[in-house]
Enzyme design. Structure first.
Site, PDB file in Angstrom:
ATOM      1  CE1 TYR A 239      51.460  31.711  50.717  1.00 32.62           C
ATOM      2  CE2 TYR A 239      49.623  30.528  50.021  1.00 32.62           C
ATOM      3  CZ  TYR A 239      50.159  31.499  50.811  1.00 32.62           C
ATOM      4  OH  TYR A 239      49.594  32.654  51.582  1.00 32.62           O
TER       5      TYR A 239
ATOM      6  CB  SER B  22      44.200  27.275  48.185  1.00 30.47           C
ATOM      7  OG  SER B  22      43.476  27.589  49.076  1.00 30.47           O
ATOM      8  CD  GLN B  23      41.019  20.823  51.621  1.00 23.17           C
ATOM      9  OE1 GLN B  23      40.872  19.534  51.389  1.00 23.17           O
ATOM     10  NE2 GLN B  23      41.083  21.011  53.175  1.00 23.17           N
TER      11      GLN B  23
ATOM     12  CB  SER C 116      39.149   3.984  54.695  1.00 24.89           C
ATOM     13  OG  SER C 116      40.535   3.999  53.400  1.00 24.89           O
TER      14      SER C 116
ATOM     15  CG  HIS D  95      42.503  37.213  47.619  1.00 30.22           C
ATOM     16  ND1 HIS D  95      42.360  36.999  48.892  1.00 30.22           N
ATOM     17  CD2 HIS D  95      43.012  35.973  47.165  1.00 30.22           C
ATOM     18  CE1 HIS D  95      42.685  35.830  49.186  1.00 30.22           C
ATOM     19  NE2 HIS D  95      43.230  34.964  48.110  1.00 30.22           N
TER      20      HIS D  95
ATOM     21  CE1 TYR E 153      45.678  39.137  48.381  1.00 31.92           C
ATOM     22  CE2 TYR E 153      45.630  39.720  50.675  1.00 31.92           C
ATOM     23  CZ  TYR E 153      45.749  38.652  49.801  1.00 31.92           C
ATOM     24  OH  TYR E 153      45.526  37.373  50.042  1.00 31.92           O
TER      25      TYR E 153
ATOM     26  N   PRO F 279      40.605  35.232  42.856  1.00 29.46           N
ATOM     27  CG  PRO F 279      40.805  34.065  44.912  1.00 29.46           C
ATOM     28  CD  PRO F 279      40.355  35.541  44.206  1.00 29.46           C
TER      29      PRO F 279
ATOM     30  CB  SER G  19      42.948  29.385  58.666  1.00 33.74           C
ATOM     31  OG  SER G  19      42.328  30.325  59.550  1.00 33.74           O
TER      32      SER G  19
ATOM     33  CE  LYS H 289      42.452   4.181  62.773  1.00 34.47           C
ATOM     34  NZ  LYS H 289      41.606   3.193  62.042  1.00 34.47           N
TER      35      LYS H 289
END
Length: 635
Positions: A461, A563-564, A433, A352, A116, A129, A465, A435
């Site tokens: 990428y 990213s989720q 559903s 960020h 950063y 973001p 965490s 698995k």
């Protein structure tokens, strides 16, 4: 280098109360609340340094689908040399292990600097973001003011939890998480330097800030949000103050001073040094930097169809739409900026460096719920002082800097392609559903969509965490694997049966799940390799050949930066690609639908965000169809 965080398995539990981090506090001044925070932090394990041989072997496995056989063979030789007993790798590993023993987290300071503060591209699009919130139910300025007042009150309500230590500790796979990032997002700001920036957190001082900054028509105001007895202003009081701000900033012919913050960091660093030579400017800038957060009251943007609405709001959050619209109505260095348009568009952008997405999304969830509450408290209308307008003396040199910033911003606005889609066919429910991990399922669909477009796979990428560890930030989940490649190749191969394809899909999903688990436990390769490289720089030794190798450059060229970032709110985060010929993909998977954002640069002829977004939808539907047509007994 986006450092978001997979939040698939995070849950909250009431836990010992927490308070501000102690880093800048003297032990003698610790309150009971701060002590509880320290007890929680001290109970967290330190980030481990993975074994050298393990990382080297996993690095070669990661490269297998990405580089040619010849390149891989060359890299194998370099890796073998690097691992020789008593050689350079072992020496650097020992240096890292020494660092890990001495520090709370061997990585976090290095990561903050390298990812950063030393990153010199603009924070706009390249780093910060945006978040698109559901469209608010208003269409005029009164509604905008009322919503803004509720939003400010909601953030202050969340701030109370931070200040009094009632923020619940979060857990992932049964382990408590580091909560430090929550204490970095309010009252903090990035400050540009000529070659490296810094972040200042004013909440840690003796007199924490009690004001927010409000921007309207490029003009900045200090809005005090606490009474003299320390209680926050009510929604009604905040509304009245916002009305005063609005009515005293009707003219739009002001210099958009905030657009300076959108520049290349070195350029902004020089302009900043010039700007704050003036005493008035310095005081105004300091007031913005010290504020708890910023609220941007935006002018209406060009109308968009319902289908394009979210994509239009995404760019409004990311860059403001250009100098003609709202790009000057920002201070992009500020950690948190909430953006509220007159037409019901709302969301935020965050700088960020201090934090990843999940603390921001927890705050968002809280605030969105708060704005839905009916207001019970009617406050006595005690007259409040006029919010202070911040003054700037614009020299000819600063005016020139502003003009240049406008030009560069408009070029960037034209270059960014952003597509936000709501995939309405299914959400987490379908993979579960069968698995399968919903996150892994989406990542493999993305691999398939990319493979169908380009007939090769690419370095991918996904952030993981590291908050199980003290002061943990992120590591990389490498979504591209030999298993994901084999599935992508087989999916459209008519010689393969559906049973074979499903077996390959399951294998790819499981490989992703295993890598994710490895990453969140501090055993991924990317931060370890970065640490070894930075250790070599710190030791002033010559750079090991493994880091000068073409394969290493290929591995770090993330054509898919993903990213989720989950939230209870039906929203989506968005950001720009991290390489010129790449994509930025972010998603929030809800129970029965998935919100996606896909970005690319128009200046790259090979990329097309709209096409990848369509391809992703098709891949998800094809994967579901494949599972549905294969007998359950075969799964």
């Amino acid at each position: 280098m986006l450092g978001f965080f997979v939040r698939t398995m995070v849950r909250k539990q009431a836990a010992p109360a927490m308070a501000v981090p102690s880093k800048l506090l003297k032990p003698v001044s610790l309150t009971k609340v701060a002590s509880r925070y320290l007890i929680h932090q001290d109970s967290l394990p330190k980030l481990p340094v993975p074994e050298l041989r393990q990382t080297c072997q996993r690095y070669l496995a990661v490269l297998e689908p990405l580089v040619s056989d010849e390149e891989l063979e060359h890299t194998r030789t370099l890796v073998a040399d690097f691992m020789v007993p008593g050689g350079v790798g072992e020496r650097l590993q020992k240096g890292l292990e020494r660092r890990a023993r001495k520090m709370d987290n061997w990585l976090s300071d290095w990561w903050l600097q390298s990812a950063y503060l030393e990153f010199r591209m603009p924070v706009v699009v390249y780093s910060s973001p945006g978040v698109v919130l559901p469209r608010a139910e208003f269409q005029d300025r009164q509604g905008q003011m009322r919503y803004a007042a509720k939003l400010i009150a909601g953030v202050l309500d969340f701030k109370t939890k931070i200040d009094n230590g009632t923020l619940p500790v979060e857990y992932m796979v049964g382990k408590p998480l580091c909560m430090n990032q929550y204490y970095q997002i309010l009252s903090s700001c990035r400050i540009p330097g000529p070659k490296r920036d810094m972040v200042v957190n004013h909440s840690l001082g003796k007199a924490p800030p009690t004001h927010v900054t409000v921007v309207h028509n490029y003009q900045f105001f200090v809005l005090d949000v606490y009474n003299s007895d320390g209680t926050p202003l009510t929604v009604d009081q905040i509304y009245m103050q916002l009305e005063k701000i609005w009515n005293s900033s009707l003219q739009t012919n002001k210099e958009p001073i905030g657009i300076l913050t959108s520049q290349h960091r070195n350029t902004w660093g020089k302009a900043y040094a010039n700007l704050i030579k003036d005493k008035t400017n310095k005081e105004s800038v300091r007031a913005i930097q010290k504020s708890i957060f910023i609220v941007c009251l935006d002018a209406p943007m060009p109308r968009a169809s319902d289908e394009m609405y979210r994509s239009r709001v995404a760019v409004q959050m990311l860059h403001g739409g250009g100098s003609r619209w709202n790009s000057g109505n920002r201070w992009f260095d500020k950690t948190l900026q909430f953006i509220i348009g007159e037409d019901g568009s709302c969301g935020l952008i965050y700088e960020h460096a201090p934090a990843e997405g999940p603390p921001i999304m927890s705050l968002v969830d809280h605030v969105v719920e708060y704005t839905k509450k009916s207001e019970m408290v009617r406050s006595p209308m005690i007259p409040l002082p006029m919010p202070q307008k911040l003054r700037f003396n614009i020299t000819p040199e600063t005016k020139k800097d502003i003009e240049k910033a406008k030009q560069n911003m408009n070029i960037l606005v034209q270059d960014l392609e952003m597509k936000v889609i709501v995939f309405s066919h299914f959400g987490k429910n379908v993979p579960k559903s069968y698995k399968m991990s919903p996150d892994a399922f989406i990542q493999i669909a993305l691999q398939l969509a990319y493979f169908r477009m380009y007939h090769v796979c690419c370095s991918t990428y996904e952030s993981a965490s590291l908050r199980m560890f003290r002061l943990g930030r992120t590591d990389t989940i490498r979504s591209t694997s030999m298993d994901s490649l084999r599935f992508a190749q087989a999916m459209d191969d008519p010689t393969k049966t559906s049973v074979e394809k499903v077996a390959l899909l399951q294998k790819a999903v499981n490989a992703h799940r295993v890598y994710t688990d490895m990453a969140i436990r501090g055993q991924a390769i990317d931060r370890h390799l970065l640490g070894l490289k930075l250790q070599a720089i710190e030791d002033l030794t010559s750079m090991p050949e493994i880091f000068m190798d073409t394969s290493y450059a290929v591995a770090l060229h993330y054509s898919l930066s993903t990213s989720q970032v989950s939230a209870k709110t039906d929203c989506v985060m968005c950001y720009g690609p991290v390489v010129p010929d790449g994509y930025g993909v972010c998603y929030n998977s809800m129970q029965e639908h998935i919100n996606f954002s896909v970005s690319a640069f128009n200046s790259c002829a090979e990329t097309n965000a709209a096409k990848l977004a369509r391809g992703l939808e098709e891949a998800l539907l094809d994967m579901r169809a494949l599972l549905e047509q294969t007998p359950k007994a075969k799964l």
